[in-house]
Motif scaffolding. Structure first.
Motif, PDB file in Angstrom:
ATOM      1  N   GLU A  27       0.831  -1.210   0.000  1.00  0.00           N
ATOM      2  CA  GLU A  27       0.000   0.000   0.000  1.00  0.00           C
ATOM      3  C   GLU A  27       0.865   1.260   0.000  1.00  0.00           C
ATOM      4  O   GLU A  27       0.543   2.241  -0.671  1.00  0.00           O
ATOM      5  CB  GLU A  27      -0.926   0.018   1.225  1.00  0.00           C
ATOM      6  N   SER A  28       1.969   1.222   0.733  1.00  0.00           N
ATOM      7  CA  SER A  28       2.896   2.365   0.771  1.00  0.00           C
ATOM      8  C   SER A  28       3.449   2.663  -0.617  1.00  0.00           C
ATOM      9  O   SER A  28       3.468   3.809  -1.062  1.00  0.00           O
ATOM     10  CB  SER A  28       4.069   2.085   1.725  1.00  0.00           C
ATOM     11  N   ARG A  29       3.892   1.620  -1.291  1.00  0.00           N
ATOM     12  CA  ARG A  29       4.440   1.791  -2.649  1.00  0.00           C
ATOM     13  C   ARG A  29       3.378   2.341  -3.603  1.00  0.00           C
ATOM     14  O   ARG A  29       3.653   3.224  -4.407  1.00  0.00           O
ATOM     15  CB  ARG A  29       4.966   0.461  -3.169  1.00  0.00           C
ATOM     16  N   LYS A  30       2.174   1.784  -3.510  1.00  0.00           N
ATOM     17  CA  LYS A  30       1.104   2.199  -4.413  1.00  0.00           C
ATOM     18  C   LYS A  30       0.744   3.668  -4.198  1.00  0.00           C
ATOM     19  O   LYS A  30       0.591   4.441  -5.143  1.00  0.00           O
ATOM     20  CB  LYS A  30      -0.121   1.307  -4.214  1.00  0.00           C
ATOM     21  N   LEU A  31       0.620   4.066  -2.939  1.00  0.00           N
ATOM     22  CA  LEU A  31       0.267   5.445  -2.606  1.00  0.00           C
ATOM     23  C   LEU A  31       1.377   6.407  -3.023  1.00  0.00           C
ATOM     24  O   LEU A  31       1.120   7.432  -3.650  1.00  0.00           O
ATOM     25  CB  LEU A  31      -0.003   5.547  -1.105  1.00  0.00           C
ATOM     26  N   TYR A  32       2.605   6.049  -2.715  1.00  0.00           N
ATOM     27  CA  TYR A  32       3.743   6.889  -3.090  1.00  0.00           C
ATOM     28  C   TYR A  32       3.833   7.007  -4.616  1.00  0.00           C
ATOM     29  O   TYR A  32       4.029   8.089  -5.165  1.00  0.00           O
ATOM     30  CB  TYR A  32       5.048   6.321  -2.516  1.00  0.00           C
ATOM     31  N   GLY A  33       3.656   5.894  -5.291  1.00  0.00           N
ATOM     32  CA  GLY A  33       3.763   5.857  -6.746  1.00  0.00           C
ATOM     33  C   GLY A  33       2.638   6.552  -7.481  1.00  0.00           C
ATOM     34  O   GLY A  33       2.753   6.884  -8.651  1.00  0.00           O
ATOM     35  N   SER A  34       1.533   6.823  -6.787  1.00  0.00           N
ATOM     36  CA  SER A  34       0.397   7.461  -7.450  1.00  0.00           C
ATOM     37  C   SER A  34       0.399   8.978  -7.322  1.00  0.00           C
ATOM     38  O   SER A  34      -0.562   9.624  -7.704  1.00  0.00           O
ATOM     39  CB  SER A  34      -0.912   6.902  -6.883  1.00  0.00           C
ATOM     40  N   GLY A  35       1.470   9.535  -6.793  1.00  0.00           N
ATOM     41  CA  GLY A  35       1.522  10.996  -6.685  1.00  0.00           C
ATOM     42  C   GLY A  35       2.534  11.504  -5.682  1.00  0.00           C
ATOM     43  O   GLY A  35       2.466  12.643  -5.256  1.00  0.00           O
ATOM     44  N   TYR A  36       3.477  10.638  -5.300  1.00  0.00           N
ATOM     45  CA  TYR A  36       4.528  11.012  -4.349  1.00  0.00           C
ATOM     46  C   TYR A  36       3.958  11.504  -3.022  1.00  0.00           C
ATOM     47  O   TYR A  36       4.371  12.525  -2.494  1.00  0.00           O
ATOM     48  CB  TYR A  36       5.474  12.052  -4.952  1.00  0.00           C
ATOM     49  N   TYR A  37       3.006  10.764  -2.500  1.00  0.00           N
ATOM     50  CA  TYR A  37       2.438  11.098  -1.205  1.00  0.00           C
ATOM     51  C   TYR A  37       3.331  10.532  -0.118  1.00  0.00           C
ATOM     52  O   TYR A  37       3.741   9.375  -0.178  1.00  0.00           O
ATOM     53  CB  TYR A  37       1.022  10.533  -1.072  1.00  0.00           C
ATOM     54  N   VAL A  43      14.149   6.230   4.344  1.00  0.00           N
ATOM     55  CA  VAL A  43      14.634   6.299   2.965  1.00  0.00           C
ATOM     56  C   VAL A  43      14.635   7.772   2.564  1.00  0.00           C
ATOM     57  O   VAL A  43      13.604   8.303   2.141  1.00  0.00           O
ATOM     58  CB  VAL A  43      13.741   5.477   2.000  1.00  0.00           C
ATOM     59  N   PRO A  44      15.780   8.466   2.715  1.00  0.00           N
ATOM     60  CA  PRO A  44      15.787   9.915   2.486  1.00  0.00           C
ATOM     61  C   PRO A  44      15.418  10.328   1.060  1.00  0.00           C
ATOM     62  O   PRO A  44      14.701  11.297   0.875  1.00  0.00           O
ATOM     63  CB  PRO A  44      17.216  10.336   2.829  1.00  0.00           C
ATOM     64  N   LYS A  45      15.911   9.616   0.058  1.00  0.00           N
ATOM     65  CA  LYS A  45      15.596   9.967  -1.325  1.00  0.00           C
ATOM     66  C   LYS A  45      15.267   8.691  -2.098  1.00  0.00           C
ATOM     67  O   LYS A  45      16.121   8.114  -2.765  1.00  0.00           O
ATOM     68  CB  LYS A  45      16.778  10.690  -1.973  1.00  0.00           C
ATOM     69  N   PRO A  46      14.013   8.250  -2.017  1.00  0.00           N
ATOM     70  CA  PRO A  46      13.651   7.003  -2.702  1.00  0.00           C
ATOM     71  C   PRO A  46      13.769   7.138  -4.216  1.00  0.00           C
ATOM     72  O   PRO A  46      13.434   8.166  -4.787  1.00  0.00           O
ATOM     73  CB  PRO A  46      12.205   6.761  -2.287  1.00  0.00           C
ATOM     74  N   LYS A  47      14.297   6.105  -4.819  1.00  0.00           N
ATOM     75  CA  LYS A  47      14.394   6.037  -6.280  1.00  0.00           C
ATOM     76  C   LYS A  47      13.366   5.014  -6.740  1.00  0.00           C
ATOM     77  O   LYS A  47      13.551   3.818  -6.584  1.00  0.00           O
ATOM     78  CB  LYS A  47      15.793   5.614  -6.729  1.00  0.00           C
ATOM     79  N   GLY A  48      12.254   5.497  -7.240  1.00  0.00           N
ATOM     80  CA  GLY A  48      11.201   4.600  -7.686  1.00  0.00           C
ATOM     81  C   GLY A  48      10.442   3.994  -6.523  1.00  0.00           C
ATOM     82  O   GLY A  48      10.376   4.561  -5.432  1.00  0.00           O
ATOM     83  N   LEU A  49       9.883   2.813  -6.765  1.00  0.00           N
ATOM     84  CA  LEU A  49       9.018   2.172  -5.768  1.00  0.00           C
ATOM     85  C   LEU A  49       9.674   0.997  -5.059  1.00  0.00           C
ATOM     86  O   LEU A  49       9.015   0.283  -4.320  1.00  0.00           O
ATOM     87  CB  LEU A  49       7.733   1.697  -6.446  1.00  0.00           C
ATOM     88  N   GLU A  50      10.938   0.808  -5.293  1.00  0.00           N
ATOM     89  CA  GLU A  50      11.621  -0.335  -4.686  1.00  0.00           C
ATOM     90  C   GLU A  50      12.148  -0.001  -3.303  1.00  0.00           C
ATOM     91  O   GLU A  50      13.338   0.030  -3.060  1.00  0.00           O
ATOM     92  CB  GLU A  50      12.740  -0.836  -5.609  1.00  0.00           C
ATOM     93  N   PHE A  51      11.226   0.257  -2.382  1.00  0.00           N
ATOM     94  CA  PHE A  51      11.608   0.465  -0.991  1.00  0.00           C
ATOM     95  C   PHE A  51      10.797  -0.491  -0.138  1.00  0.00           C
ATOM     96  O   PHE A  51       9.685  -0.874  -0.484  1.00  0.00           O
ATOM     97  CB  PHE A  51      11.405   1.925  -0.551  1.00  0.00           C
ATOM     98  N   ASP A  52      11.381  -0.911   0.947  1.00  0.00           N
ATOM     99  CA  ASP A  52      10.725  -1.825   1.878  1.00  0.00           C
ATOM    100  C   ASP A  52      10.529  -1.114   3.209  1.00  0.00           C
ATOM    101  O   ASP A  52      11.154  -1.465   4.209  1.00  0.00           O
ATOM    102  CB  ASP A  52      11.558  -3.099   2.063  1.00  0.00           C
ATOM    103  N   ALA A  53       9.694  -0.090   3.184  1.00  0.00           N
ATOM    104  CA  ALA A  53       9.481   0.706   4.387  1.00  0.00           C
ATOM    105  C   ALA A  53       8.036   1.193   4.436  1.00  0.00           C
ATOM    106  O   ALA A  53       7.387   1.347   3.405  1.00  0.00           O
ATOM    107  CB  ALA A  53      10.433   1.903   4.383  1.00  0.00           C
TER     108      ALA A  53
END
Length: 190
Positions: A27-37, A43-53
Motif C-alpha cells: 500500500e505504501s508503494r502504491k500510494l507513493y507511486g500514485s503521486g509522491y504522497y 529512505v531519504p531519497k527514494p528512487k522509484g518504488l523499490e523500498f521496503d518501508a
C-alpha cells in the motif's frame, strides 16, 4: 510514475500524533507511486518504488487522501477517523488550515507534487514532477489578501529561495471564490 498516475485502491493508515503511517509495504508503494504522497521511513531519497518501508504522511496529505477516498485512517486503538474528524485535527495543528488547504488542493489539482516546506521556512515545497526526479523549483508561502508582508520579509524569503535555487511564490487564497492567485518573485543580480 507520473503526475497523472492514479490508483483506485484504498490504503489504511494509523494516526500517531501529527503523522499518519501506512504500515503495509504494498500500500505504501502504491500510494507513493500514485503521486509522491508521504515519505518512506528511513529512505531519504527514494528512487522509484523499490523500498521496503512504511510510508509516513503529514496531516494535510492524509486529509486530502481521505477526501479523495484513497485512505482510511484509524486511531491507535483501532477507531476509525472520519473526514470531519481529520479536518478538525488539521485545524488544531495548522495555523490558518483552511487557507493552506485550499492552496494545497489547487496545486495538487494542477498536477504539482506538494510537500511540507518547513525545512525551507515556508508552507510548501512544490515539485513539477516529483522527489527523486526533479528538485522542487518553487517555495510557496500562503498569505491572505489582508495579511501584511514587509519588504524585509519578501527580501528574506527571496534570498533563501535564491540560495537553494528555487523561486519564491506567494499564494493568496480567495476563500469565498475557492480559488488561488499566485505572485512569483525572480531575483536578479546586478
Amino acid at each position: 510514475m507520473s503526475k497523472a498516475a492514479t490508483s483506485t485502491s484504498v490504503a489504511s493508515g494509523r494516526l500517531f500524533g501529527n503523522r499518519i503511517v501506512v504500515w503495509d509495504i504494498a500500500e505504501s508503494r502504491k500510494l507513493y507511486g500514485s503521486g509522491y504522497y508521504g515519505k518512506p521511513i528511513g529512505v531519504p531519497k527514494p528512487k522509484g518504488l523499490e523500498f521496503d518501508a512504511a510510508l509516513v504522511l503529514d496531516l494535510m496529505e492524509g486529509c486530502f487522501l481521505v477526501e479523495k477516498g484513497r485512505l482510511k485512517i484509524s486511531q491507535v486503538d483501532g477507531r476509525q477517523v472520519s473526514q470531519t474528524e481529520i479536518k478538525k485535527i488539521c485545524k488544531k495543528q495548522y495555523v490558518d488550515f483552511e487557507a493552506k488547504y485550499l492552496v494545497f488542493l489547487d496545486l495538487r489539482e494542477k498536477g504539482y507534487v506538494v510537500s511540507p516546506g518547513i525545512k525551507f521556512g515556508c508552507d510548501f515545497a512544490v515539485y513539477e514532477q516529483g522527489p527523486g526526479i526533479d528538485h522542487a523549483p518553487y517555495l510557496v508561502q500562503v498569505f491572505r489578501a489582508t495579511d501584511e508582508i514587509s519588504a524585509t520579509g519578501i527580501v528574506l524569503a527571496g534570498r533563501l529561495a535564491t540560495t537553494v535555487k528555487k523561486q519564491f511564490i506567494l499564494a493568496i487564497p480567495k476563500m469565498t471564490e475557492k480559488k488561488v492567485e499566485y505572485v512569483g518573485f525572480d531575483w536578479w543580480r546586478a
